[in-house]
Design a protein around this motif. Structure first.
Motif, short mmCIF file in Angstrom:
data_model
loop_
_atom_site.label_atom_id
_atom_site.label_comp_id
_atom_site.label_asym_id
_atom_site.label_seq_id
_atom_site.Cartn_x
_atom_site.Cartn_y
_atom_site.Cartn_z
N ASP A 6 0.85 -1.18 0.00
CA ASP A 6 0.00 0.00 0.00
C ASP A 6 0.89 1.24 0.00
O ASP A 6 1.67 1.45 0.94
N PRO A 7 0.83 2.09 -1.05
CA PRO A 7 1.70 3.27 -1.09
C PRO A 7 1.55 4.18 0.12
O PRO A 7 2.47 4.93 0.46
N ALA A 8 0.41 4.11 0.78
CA ALA A 8 0.21 4.96 1.95
C ALA A 8 0.97 4.43 3.17
O ALA A 8 1.12 5.15 4.16
N LEU A 9 1.43 3.19 3.10
CA LEU A 9 2.14 2.59 4.23
C LEU A 9 3.63 2.77 4.01
O LEU A 9 4.29 1.98 3.37
N ILE A 10 4.17 3.85 4.51
CA ILE A 10 5.57 4.20 4.31
C ILE A 10 6.29 4.10 5.64
O ILE A 10 5.89 4.72 6.63
N GLU A 11 7.37 3.33 5.65
CA GLU A 11 8.10 3.13 6.89
C GLU A 11 8.91 4.37 7.24
O GLU A 11 9.52 5.00 6.38
N PRO A 16 7.54 2.29 12.16
CA PRO A 16 8.10 1.11 11.51
C PRO A 16 7.00 0.17 11.03
O PRO A 16 5.90 0.14 11.58
N VAL A 17 7.31 -0.58 10.00
CA VAL A 17 6.37 -1.51 9.40
C VAL A 17 6.72 -2.92 9.85
O VAL A 17 7.89 -3.30 9.89
N VAL A 18 5.70 -3.71 10.19
CA VAL A 18 5.91 -5.14 10.42
C VAL A 18 5.76 -5.83 9.07
O VAL A 18 4.65 -5.90 8.52
N PRO A 19 6.86 -6.33 8.49
CA PRO A 19 6.79 -6.85 7.12
C PRO A 19 6.25 -8.26 7.06
O PRO A 19 6.31 -9.03 8.02
N VAL A 315 -3.21 -2.43 7.88
CA VAL A 315 -2.24 -1.59 7.17
C VAL A 315 -2.09 -0.25 7.86
O VAL A 315 -0.98 0.28 8.03
N ARG A 316 -3.20 0.32 8.29
CA ARG A 316 -3.14 1.63 8.95
C ARG A 316 -2.34 1.57 10.25
O ARG A 316 -1.82 2.59 10.71
N ALA A 372 -2.63 -4.97 17.08
CA ALA A 372 -3.44 -4.52 15.94
C ALA A 372 -4.65 -5.43 15.75
O ALA A 372 -5.77 -4.95 15.51
N ILE A 373 -4.44 -6.75 15.88
CA ILE A 373 -5.57 -7.68 15.78
C ILE A 373 -6.60 -7.37 16.87
O ILE A 373 -7.81 -7.38 16.63
#
Length: 377
Positions: A6-11, A16-19, A315-316, A372-373
């Motif tokens: 998702d382009p809106a999800l930028i680390e 930080p992003v959980v990949p 994602v958010r 998140a869940i």
């Protein structure tokens, strides 16, 4: 290797992003062993089917307690070779599930056979004796059972039913290497099996690779010939359907270094999924459990009728997701399918999605996914 879907999800440092996966972590962890394996191959002067190739076949065979492990170039090649090796004369139909990514369809069609699909069990999403019974007609020669998501599904009755009709069973163990049920490993229940060493697999190379597994000497001898042009001796092409499919020395050496870690890494995958299962209790998504040695947790798979909405919510919060696998094979034009409608397969394909699940996830990242869940309503 991190894929942002998702382009809106930028680390960023504060977000930080959980990949879904990050292969660089496993490479970093194993750097010393991998560097030693590389040096060993360079010093040996052997690049194809040399000492590391032979040692890997023996070592993986010993780990799995299987008589024959035959290294090949990819998991898809392994499936094709396995199907060719056991297809009974006079039959030309391969039956399989339509929810496992299309790899068996690719292999069977490439081998020149007809593919037919059976529905799957509603709980495991794997084939079962009940789900395939109506598909096992007289022209069927091979049934391919995928141990989906890392679950060594119980196929004892299914194998007995197939053998009673002269049908051979190929196990696709690409997602279930190391799984055990009643003291037996994935790959030992059918006539022959195939596995993949693609880098994201539980036992992954640093490139492509695969293997055919069997306890049957005749099938092993056939695969040995078919993987190298159908040769009976150098330049003597005896068996039709031969191909060039060999596991190179470098990948064999890398894989040898990782076999001793496999049980521990599979355990880590199960532990991550157990955390997700607990976090999802009573919520709008259900995480498929991975409990027991028959499940090696290749993927953490959730189900919800609100998939698009819930994926967006995750994602958010910086949690990547993916779908394994979104399209039933019989809805893919490239497989030249006969029109079918399989209710369980179709419902699952509209509900499933995958959560991050690889052994190198940190506890903090697992906590973030669980939190998140837990916020989903």
């Amino acid at each position: 290797m991190t894929h942002i879907e998702d382009p809106a999800l930028i680390e960023s440092p504060d977000r930080p992003v959980v990949p879904m996966n990050d292969l660089s972590r496993a490479i970093s962890r194993d750097r010393v062993a991998l560097s030693g394996a590389l040096a060993n191959v360079l010093d040996s002067g052997h690049v194809v089917m040399g000492p590391n190739h032979d040692a890997f076949q023996q070592e993986l065979g010993a780990y799995l307690n299987l008589d024959h492990v035959l290294g090949v170039a990819s998991g898809t090649d392994a499936l094709e070779l396995a199907i060719k090796a056991v297809m009974p004369k006079g039959r030309n139909v391969v039956v399989t599930a339509a929810n496992a990514g299309g790899y068996t369809s690719t292999a069977a069609l490439r081998a020149g056979f007809v593919v037919r699909y059976a529905d799957v069990d509603s709980d495991s999403l794997c084939l079962s004796a009940t789900s395939v019974q109506s598909s096992l007609t007289a022209d069927v020669g091979v049934l391919v059972v995928t141990h989906l998501y890392g679950n060594l599904t119980d196929i004892t009755t299914l194998v007995e039913m197939c053998h009673a009709s002269g049908i051979r069973v190929v196990e696709d163990c690409a997602q279930a290497i190391g799984a055990r049920r009643n003291g037996r490993v994935a790959g030992s229940f059918g006539d022959i099996a195939a596995t993949s060493f693609y880098p994201t697999k539980n036992l992954g190379a640093i490139g492509d690779g695969g293997a055919v597994l069997t306890n049957n000497q005749k099938h092993a001898d056939t695969v040995k010939q078919l993987r190298q042009y159908g040769w009976s001796s150098k330049y003597q092409a005896e068996l039709p359907g031969g191909m060039n499919s060999r596991l190179d020395e470098l990948q064999a050496a890398f894989l040898r270094s990782r076999i001793p870690q496999l049980d521990g890494l599979n355990g880590r995958r199960r532990a991550i999924i157990a955390r997700y299962t607990e976090a999802s209790a009573g919520g709008p998504l259900q995480v498929m459990p991975a409990v027991g040695e028959h499940h090696v947790g290749h993927l953490a798979v959730a189900r919800s009728s609100r998939r698009t909405e819930l994926r967006a919510a995750l994602v958010r919060q910086g949690v990547q997701t993916d779908i394994h696998f979104p399209y039933p094979d019989y809805k893919q034009p490239g497989f030249r399918p006969v029109s079918q409608s399989l209710p369980v397969t179709e419902l699952a394909s509209s509900e499933i999605f995958s959560l991050p699940c690889f052994p190198e996830l940190t506890e903090g990242e697992v906590d973030r996914v669980c939190n998140a869940i837990g916020t989903l309503i």
